[in-house]
Design a protein around this motif. Sequence first.
Motif, PDB file in Angstrom:
ATOM      1  N   ALA A 104      -9.671  22.370 -19.840  1.00 27.00           N
ATOM      2  CA  ALA A 104     -10.914  22.412 -20.687  1.00 27.00           C
ATOM      3  C   ALA A 104     -11.670  23.668 -20.010  1.00 27.00           C
ATOM      4  O   ALA A 104     -12.616  24.195 -21.422  1.00 27.00           O
ATOM      5  N   GLY A 105     -12.140  23.782 -19.415  1.00 26.50           N
ATOM      6  CA  GLY A 105     -13.498  24.667 -18.562  1.00 26.50           C
ATOM      7  C   GLY A 105     -12.789  25.454 -18.676  1.00 26.50           C
ATOM      8  O   GLY A 105     -13.621  27.025 -19.050  1.00 26.50           O
ATOM      9  N   GLN A 106     -11.211  25.953 -17.999  1.00 25.49           N
ATOM     10  CA  GLN A 106     -11.866  27.471 -18.312  1.00 25.49           C
ATOM     11  C   GLN A 106     -11.684  27.936 -20.008  1.00 25.49           C
ATOM     12  O   GLN A 106     -11.321  29.260 -20.128  1.00 25.49           O
ATOM     13  N   GLU A 107     -10.512  27.310 -21.271  1.00 18.72           N
ATOM     14  CA  GLU A 107     -10.949  27.500 -21.837  1.00 18.72           C
ATOM     15  C   GLU A 107     -12.211  27.803 -23.104  1.00 18.72           C
ATOM     16  O   GLU A 107     -13.020  28.840 -23.209  1.00 18.72           O
ATOM     17  N   LYS A 108     -13.339  27.212 -22.055  1.00 21.45           N
ATOM     18  CA  LYS A 108     -14.939  26.871 -22.441  1.00 21.45           C
ATOM     19  C   LYS A 108     -15.300  28.332 -21.701  1.00 21.45           C
ATOM     20  O   LYS A 108     -15.965  28.502 -22.681  1.00 21.45           O
ATOM     21  N   GLN A 109     -15.104  28.830 -21.164  1.00 25.43           N
ATOM     22  CA  GLN A 109     -15.763  29.609 -20.274  1.00 25.43           C
ATOM     23  C   GLN A 109     -15.139  31.166 -20.943  1.00 25.43           C
ATOM     24  O   GLN A 109     -15.285  32.073 -20.735  1.00 25.43           O
ATOM     25  N   ALA A 110     -14.013  30.636 -21.568  1.00 21.80           N
ATOM     26  CA  ALA A 110     -13.071  32.717 -21.670  1.00 21.80           C
ATOM     27  C   ALA A 110     -13.922  32.390 -23.245  1.00 21.80           C
ATOM     28  O   ALA A 110     -14.365  33.357 -23.213  1.00 21.80           O
ATOM     29  N   ARG A 111     -13.954  31.423 -24.363  1.00 22.87           N
ATOM     30  CA  ARG A 111     -14.409  31.264 -25.225  1.00 22.87           C
ATOM     31  C   ARG A 111     -15.827  32.277 -25.299  1.00 22.87           C
ATOM     32  O   ARG A 111     -16.054  33.041 -25.954  1.00 22.87           O
ATOM     33  N   GLU A 112     -16.355  31.571 -24.333  1.00 26.12           N
ATOM     34  CA  GLU A 112     -18.281  32.371 -23.513  1.00 26.12           C
ATOM     35  C   GLU A 112     -18.073  33.076 -23.731  1.00 26.12           C
ATOM     36  O   GLU A 112     -19.417  34.151 -24.157  1.00 26.12           O
ATOM     37  N   THR A 113     -17.138  33.529 -22.713  1.00 25.35           N
ATOM     38  CA  THR A 113     -17.286  35.408 -22.209  1.00 25.35           C
ATOM     39  C   THR A 113     -17.378  35.957 -23.443  1.00 25.35           C
ATOM     40  O   THR A 113     -17.470  37.405 -23.344  1.00 25.35           O
ATOM     41  N   ILE A 114     -16.293  35.527 -23.885  1.00 25.52           N
ATOM     42  CA  ILE A 114     -15.430  36.305 -25.004  1.00 25.52           C
ATOM     43  C   ILE A 114     -17.228  36.767 -25.904  1.00 25.52           C
ATOM     44  O   ILE A 114     -17.663  37.735 -26.458  1.00 25.52           O
ATOM     45  N   ALA A 115     -17.151  35.850 -26.440  1.00 28.26           N
ATOM     46  CA  ALA A 115     -19.081  36.051 -27.545  1.00 28.26           C
ATOM     47  C   ALA A 115     -19.835  36.360 -26.916  1.00 28.26           C
ATOM     48  O   ALA A 115     -20.637  37.523 -27.562  1.00 28.26           O
ATOM     49  N   THR A 116     -19.926  35.996 -25.570  1.00 27.10           N
ATOM     50  CA  THR A 116     -21.324  36.826 -24.646  1.00 27.10           C
ATOM     51  C   THR A 116     -20.491  38.585 -24.481  1.00 27.10           C
ATOM     52  O   THR A 116     -22.098  39.267 -25.387  1.00 27.10           O
ATOM     53  N   LEU A 117     -19.185  38.655 -24.313  1.00 26.56           N
ATOM     54  CA  LEU A 117     -19.040  40.378 -25.767  1.00 26.56           C
ATOM     55  C   LEU A 117     -19.462  40.273 -26.513  1.00 26.56           C
ATOM     56  O   LEU A 117     -19.820  42.025 -26.633  1.00 26.56           O
ATOM     57  N   THR A 118     -18.988  40.082 -27.314  1.00 20.73           N
ATOM     58  CA  THR A 118     -18.759  40.527 -28.414  1.00 20.73           C
ATOM     59  C   THR A 118     -20.615  40.577 -29.142  1.00 20.73           C
ATOM     60  O   THR A 118     -21.395  41.383 -29.639  1.00 20.73           O
ATOM     61  N   ALA A 119     -21.153  39.517 -28.640  1.00 21.28           N
ATOM     62  CA  ALA A 119     -22.402  39.744 -29.133  1.00 21.28           C
ATOM     63  C   ALA A 119     -23.632  40.158 -28.628  1.00 21.28           C
ATOM     64  O   ALA A 119     -24.420  41.686 -28.853  1.00 21.28           O
ATOM     65  N   GLU A 120     -23.178  41.019 -27.122  1.00 19.79           N
ATOM     66  CA  GLU A 120     -23.800  42.072 -26.498  1.00 19.79           C
ATOM     67  C   GLU A 120     -23.750  43.095 -27.170  1.00 19.79           C
ATOM     68  O   GLU A 120     -23.453  44.818 -26.410  1.00 19.79           O
ATOM     69  N   GLN A 121     -22.347  44.090 -27.621  1.00 23.86           N
ATOM     70  CA  GLN A 121     -21.237  44.970 -28.045  1.00 23.86           C
ATOM     71  C   GLN A 121     -20.828  45.777 -27.263  1.00 23.86           C
ATOM     72  O   GLN A 121     -21.356  46.461 -27.158  1.00 23.86           O
ATOM     73  N   ALA A 122     -20.358  44.998 -26.304  1.00 20.07           N
ATOM     74  CA  ALA A 122     -20.296  45.569 -25.264  1.00 20.07           C
ATOM     75  C   ALA A 122     -18.760  46.541 -25.585  1.00 20.07           C
ATOM     76  O   ALA A 122     -18.742  47.760 -24.696  1.00 20.07           O
ATOM     77  N   TYR A 123     -18.204  46.367 -26.337  1.00 16.70           N
ATOM     78  CA  TYR A 123     -17.253  47.391 -26.708  1.00 16.70           C
ATOM     79  C   TYR A 123     -16.944  47.626 -28.563  1.00 16.70           C
ATOM     80  O   TYR A 123     -17.636  46.900 -29.052  1.00 16.70           O
ATOM     81  N   HIS A 124     -16.946  49.383 -28.513  1.00 23.41           N
ATOM     82  CA  HIS A 124     -17.131  49.249 -30.090  1.00 23.41           C
ATOM     83  C   HIS A 124     -16.151  48.939 -31.025  1.00 23.41           C
ATOM     84  O   HIS A 124     -16.523  49.019 -32.348  1.00 23.41           O
ATOM     85  N   ASN A 125     -15.046  47.482 -30.052  1.00 21.26           N
ATOM     86  CA  ASN A 125     -13.788  47.822 -31.620  1.00 21.26           C
ATOM     87  C   ASN A 125     -14.448  46.293 -31.138  1.00 21.26           C
ATOM     88  O   ASN A 125     -13.957  45.219 -29.732  1.00 21.26           O
ATOM     89  N   PRO A 126     -13.496  44.716 -32.382  1.00 17.87           N
ATOM     90  CA  PRO A 126     -13.686  43.452 -32.255  1.00 17.87           C
ATOM     91  C   PRO A 126     -12.418  43.481 -30.872  1.00 17.87           C
ATOM     92  O   PRO A 126     -11.611  44.165 -31.029  1.00 17.87           O
ATOM     93  N   ILE A 127     -12.813  42.306 -29.996  1.00 17.54           N
ATOM     94  CA  ILE A 127     -11.922  41.620 -28.732  1.00 17.54           C
ATOM     95  C   ILE A 127     -10.391  41.314 -29.556  1.00 17.54           C
ATOM     96  O   ILE A 127     -11.496  40.147 -30.404  1.00 17.54           O
ATOM     97  N   VAL A 128      -9.739  41.597 -29.026  1.00 21.20           N
ATOM     98  CA  VAL A 128      -8.337  40.411 -29.353  1.00 21.20           C
ATOM     99  C   VAL A 128      -7.778  39.396 -28.957  1.00 21.20           C
ATOM    100  O   VAL A 128      -6.609  39.028 -28.892  1.00 21.20           O
ATOM    101  N   THR A 129      -8.481  39.530 -27.171  1.00 21.52           N
ATOM    102  CA  THR A 129      -7.880  38.182 -26.030  1.00 21.52           C
ATOM    103  C   THR A 129      -7.589  37.485 -26.837  1.00 21.52           C
ATOM    104  O   THR A 129      -8.595  36.578 -27.334  1.00 21.52           O
ATOM    105  N   GLU A 130      -6.438  36.720 -26.770  1.00 22.19           N
ATOM    106  CA  GLU A 130      -5.883  35.695 -27.061  1.00 22.19           C
ATOM    107  C   GLU A 130      -6.713  34.698 -26.268  1.00 22.19           C
ATOM    108  O   GLU A 130      -6.688  34.889 -24.986  1.00 22.19           O
ATOM    109  N   VAL A 131      -7.167  33.871 -26.698  1.00 23.28           N
ATOM    110  CA  VAL A 131      -7.394  32.445 -25.698  1.00 23.28           C
ATOM    111  C   VAL A 131      -6.250  31.862 -25.738  1.00 23.28           C
ATOM    112  O   VAL A 131      -6.775  30.491 -26.543  1.00 23.28           O
TER     113      VAL A 131
END
Length: 177
Positions: A104-131
């Motif tokens: 569960a800790g890895q799942e939480k960290q993965a989802r938080e990391t993706i949410a942060t990168l999305t909020a920061e607009q780190a990429y021009h397109n949406p992140i499609v990484t599966e968790v």
Amino acid sequence: MAHEIATLAGGCFWCLDGVFLRLRGIDKVVSGYMGGPLQNPTYKQVCNGDTGHAEVVQIHYDPAVISFADLLEVFFVIHDPTTLNRQGNDVGTQYRSAIFFHDAGQEKQARETIATLTAEQAYHNPIVTEVVPATTFWPAEGYHQGYFDANPYQPYCMAVVAPKVRKAIDKFSAKLK
């Protein structure tokens, strides 16, 4: 503290292996397959793209030296998490971007990391990484293990893997062995 395992898919496993083997706190990196129903898949079967498996690396690491969050930081720098079932010219579900979490800790960290990168607009397109939950890990054939280090002058390694390794070395020099 006991060592932990992270399983990541971000295109060809030679690229991920070549990068993660250079980081402090990594005991070993094993290239393999995960995510599909076929038992004991071979490289040839996975490359056909119909087994459901992704090419992955299983990273055995010491969380006292390098955190799962650190691994994810590197992971999101060395591959494009916005291309569905593709990394560069490597196309197919076997090259998808995925984080196979082990707890569960890895799942939480993965989802938080993706949410942060999305909020920061780190990429021009949406992140499609599966968790998704980790399933049975099937190690790849022996010749895939440490492939980049054993074959640095192979054309694919020179054109695709080496630039990712250089990028990681430049950006994460403080984390290198």
